[in-house]
Design a protein around this motif. Structure first.
Motif, PDB file in Angstrom:
ATOM      1  N   ARG A   1       0.817  -1.213   0.000  1.00  0.00           N
ATOM      2  CA  ARG A   1       0.000   0.000   0.000  1.00  0.00           C
ATOM      3  C   ARG A   1       0.853   1.266   0.000  1.00  0.00           C
ATOM      4  N   ARG A   2       2.087   1.189   0.527  1.00  0.00           N
ATOM      5  CA  ARG A   2       2.960   2.364   0.525  1.00  0.00           C
ATOM      6  C   ARG A   2       3.391   2.759  -0.886  1.00  0.00           C
ATOM      7  N   GLU A   3       3.312   1.850  -1.813  1.00  0.00           N
ATOM      8  CA  GLU A   3       3.676   2.146  -3.202  1.00  0.00           C
ATOM      9  C   GLU A   3       2.539   2.779  -3.978  1.00  0.00           C
ATOM     10  N   LEU A   4       1.340   2.740  -3.423  1.00  0.00           N
ATOM     11  CA  LEU A   4       0.148   3.073  -4.203  1.00  0.00           C
ATOM     12  C   LEU A   4       0.131   4.518  -4.688  1.00  0.00           C
ATOM     13  N   LEU A   5       0.470   5.478  -3.817  1.00  0.00           N
ATOM     14  CA  LEU A   5       0.412   6.876  -4.237  1.00  0.00           C
ATOM     15  C   LEU A   5       1.373   7.149  -5.380  1.00  0.00           C
ATOM     16  N   PHE A   6       2.612   6.717  -5.242  1.00  0.00           N
ATOM     17  CA  PHE A   6       3.590   6.972  -6.297  1.00  0.00           C
ATOM     18  C   PHE A   6       3.201   6.267  -7.596  1.00  0.00           C
ATOM     19  N   ALA A   7       2.675   5.043  -7.472  1.00  0.00           N
ATOM     20  CA  ALA A   7       2.256   4.302  -8.668  1.00  0.00           C
ATOM     21  C   ALA A   7       1.016   4.906  -9.309  1.00  0.00           C
ATOM     22  N   SER A   8       0.301   5.758  -8.571  1.00  0.00           N
ATOM     23  CA  SER A   8      -0.931   6.363  -9.095  1.00  0.00           C
ATOM     24  C   SER A   8      -0.676   7.574  -9.983  1.00  0.00           C
ATOM     25  N   PHE A   9       0.564   8.064 -10.021  1.00  0.00           N
ATOM     26  CA  PHE A   9       0.822   9.279 -10.790  1.00  0.00           C
ATOM     27  C   PHE A   9       0.458   9.156 -12.275  1.00  0.00           C
ATOM     28  N   PRO A  10       0.739   8.039 -12.955  1.00  0.00           N
ATOM     29  CA  PRO A  10       0.293   7.953 -14.359  1.00  0.00           C
ATOM     30  C   PRO A  10      -1.210   8.125 -14.522  1.00  0.00           C
ATOM     31  N   ILE A  11      -2.007   7.548 -13.605  1.00  0.00           N
ATOM     32  CA  ILE A  11      -3.462   7.727 -13.649  1.00  0.00           C
ATOM     33  C   ILE A  11      -3.827   9.181 -13.407  1.00  0.00           C
ATOM     34  N   LEU A  12      -3.163   9.810 -12.442  1.00  0.00           N
ATOM     35  CA  LEU A  12      -3.433  11.224 -12.158  1.00  0.00           C
ATOM     36  C   LEU A  12      -3.067  12.102 -13.347  1.00  0.00           C
ATOM     37  N   PHE A  13      -1.952  11.788 -13.993  1.00  0.00           N
ATOM     38  CA  PHE A  13      -1.559  12.539 -15.186  1.00  0.00           C
ATOM     39  C   PHE A  13      -2.569  12.332 -16.320  1.00  0.00           C
ATOM     40  N   ALA A  14      -3.138  11.130 -16.411  1.00  0.00           N
ATOM     41  CA  ALA A  14      -4.149  10.861 -17.442  1.00  0.00           C
ATOM     42  C   ALA A  14      -5.386  11.728 -17.216  1.00  0.00           C
ATOM     43  N   ILE A  15      -5.830  11.816 -15.964  1.00  0.00           N
ATOM     44  CA  ILE A  15      -6.964  12.678 -15.642  1.00  0.00           C
ATOM     45  C   ILE A  15      -6.625  14.135 -15.930  1.00  0.00           C
ATOM     46  N   HIS A  16      -5.397  14.511 -15.624  1.00  0.00           N
ATOM     47  CA  HIS A  16      -4.923  15.869 -15.884  1.00  0.00           C
ATOM     48  C   HIS A  16      -5.022  16.204 -17.366  1.00  0.00           C
ATOM     49  N   GLN A  17      -4.557  15.277 -18.207  1.00  0.00           N
ATOM     50  CA  GLN A  17      -4.627  15.459 -19.653  1.00  0.00           C
ATOM     51  C   GLN A  17      -6.075  15.589 -20.116  1.00  0.00           C
ATOM     52  N   PHE A  18      -6.914  14.709 -19.588  1.00  0.00           N
ATOM     53  CA  PHE A  18      -8.319  14.701 -19.984  1.00  0.00           C
ATOM     54  C   PHE A  18      -8.977  16.041 -19.662  1.00  0.00           C
ATOM     55  N   THR A  19      -8.644  16.595 -18.506  1.00  0.00           N
ATOM     56  CA  THR A  19      -9.204  17.883 -18.096  1.00  0.00           C
ATOM     57  C   THR A  19      -8.808  18.989 -19.060  1.00  0.00           C
ATOM     58  N   GLU A  20      -7.528  19.007 -19.464  1.00  0.00           N
ATOM     59  CA  GLU A  20      -7.108  20.078 -20.362  1.00  0.00           C
ATOM     60  C   GLU A  20      -7.735  19.939 -21.748  1.00  0.00           C
ATOM     61  N   GLY A  21      -8.151  18.742 -22.109  1.00  0.00           N
ATOM     62  CA  GLY A  21      -8.874  18.593 -23.366  1.00  0.00           C
ATOM     63  C   GLY A  21     -10.130  19.454 -23.395  1.00  0.00           C
ATOM     64  N   PHE A  22     -10.820  19.554 -22.262  1.00  0.00           N
ATOM     65  CA  PHE A  22     -12.011  20.393 -22.174  1.00  0.00           C
ATOM     66  C   PHE A  22     -11.657  21.881 -22.205  1.00  0.00           C
ATOM     67  N   VAL A  23     -10.463  22.222 -21.689  1.00  0.00           N
ATOM     68  CA  VAL A  23     -10.020  23.616 -21.796  1.00  0.00           C
ATOM     69  C   VAL A  23      -9.849  23.989 -23.258  1.00  0.00           C
ATOM     70  N   TRP A  24      -9.214  23.092 -24.024  1.00  0.00           N
ATOM     71  CA  TRP A  24      -9.046  23.359 -25.460  1.00  0.00           C
ATOM     72  C   TRP A  24     -10.397  23.485 -26.166  1.00  0.00           C
ATOM     73  N   LEU A  25     -11.335  22.617 -25.823  1.00  0.00           N
ATOM     74  CA  LEU A  25     -12.662  22.700 -26.445  1.00  0.00           C
ATOM     75  C   LEU A  25     -13.300  24.047 -26.159  1.00  0.00           C
ATOM     76  N   GLY A  26     -13.118  24.541 -24.936  1.00  0.00           N
ATOM     77  CA  GLY A  26     -13.661  25.851 -24.597  1.00  0.00           C
ATOM     78  C   GLY A  26     -12.993  26.968 -25.357  1.00  0.00           C
ATOM     79  N   LEU A  27     -11.667  26.903 -25.473  1.00  0.00           N
ATOM     80  CA  LEU A  27     -10.941  27.936 -26.210  1.00  0.00           C
ATOM     81  C   LEU A  27     -11.270  27.902 -27.693  1.00  0.00           C
TER      82      LEU A  27
END
Length: 220
Positions: A29-55
């Motif tokens: 379980r101590r590895e979970l946060l660090f291993a979660s960064f790719p998933i967090l980055f994926a959500i981050h990317q997905f969010t900016e896709g909506f920023v582009w759609l707005g712009l």
């Protein structure tokens, strides 16, 4: 990956796959946060896709601004805290975890300041040279950028895990290059960094099968 909504959504899907592969390699379980960064980055990317759609005029200004605020919240507000905390949790001994504490404290203070700045002052979101600029008078400051680099990279360099030190070196190199070439759009260009970083993280968890998990309960 940071030049259009389509690029962001495709990048998000690729990062999501990398994230799932990485999470499946977690052994403690101590590895979970660090291993979660790719998933967090994926959500981050997905969010900016909506920023582009707005712009691009597809979404309303309010939705665009909210998506931009969510993107900045992670990049500027949460990451300086989450990254050193993830490294601290990965360290196997109490002595090495104590060595990480100054970076966690710095990241926490920086996160609190960023959250204050993002709520106290308006955020401007606009496109420039195929990148998105996120501008806030309280967070777009040189001293904030320096502390940001220390918080996000320092813990990696002081880690006792060799692969995390290498990750820190790559992290620092990319940060400095982005700041030198596209500092005005630094937050947005983090999407390219996220893809590279996710591959490094995934590689670490897949290749280090024999030395993990550490004996956290017994280590002092």
């Amino acid at each position: 990956m940071c030049f259009s909504a389509t690029a962001n959504f495709v990048g998000s899907a690729a990062l999501g796959v990398i994230g799932v592969v990485t999470i499946r390699e977690v052994k403690h379980r101590r590895e979970l946060l660090f291993a979660s960064f790719p998933i967090l980055f994926a959500i981050h990317q997905f969010t900016e896709g909506f920023v582009w759609l707005g712009l691009d005029g597809v979404l309303s200004p309010k939705v665009t601004h909210n998506a931009g605020a969510a993107f900045v919240l992670f990049a500027q507000g949460l990451l300086p805290f989450l990254l050193p905390l993830g490294v601290l949790l990965m360290e196997p001994t109490a002595r090495r975890r104590r060595r990480m504490m100054p970076f966690v404290v710095l990241g926490t203070a920086l996160t609190l300041y960023m959250l204050w700045g993002l709520t106290a002052y308006p955020l401007q979101v606009y496109a420039m040279d195929h990148s998105i600029v996120y501008s806030n008078v309280a967070t777009n400051l040189t001293w904030v950028a320096v502390l940001y680099v220390i918080a996000t990279c320092g813990s990696l360099f002081f880690s006792g895990i060799r692969e995390l030190i290498a990750f820190g070196a790559a992290n620092l190199t990319i940060l400095l290059v982005v700041m030198a070439v596209k500092r005005y759009a630094f937050t947005s260009v983090w999407c390219a960094y996220a893809a590279i970083a996710s591959l490094i993280i995934c590689s670490y968890f897949r290749k280090n099968q024999t030395g993990r998990p550490f004996s956290y309960a017994e280590a002092m």
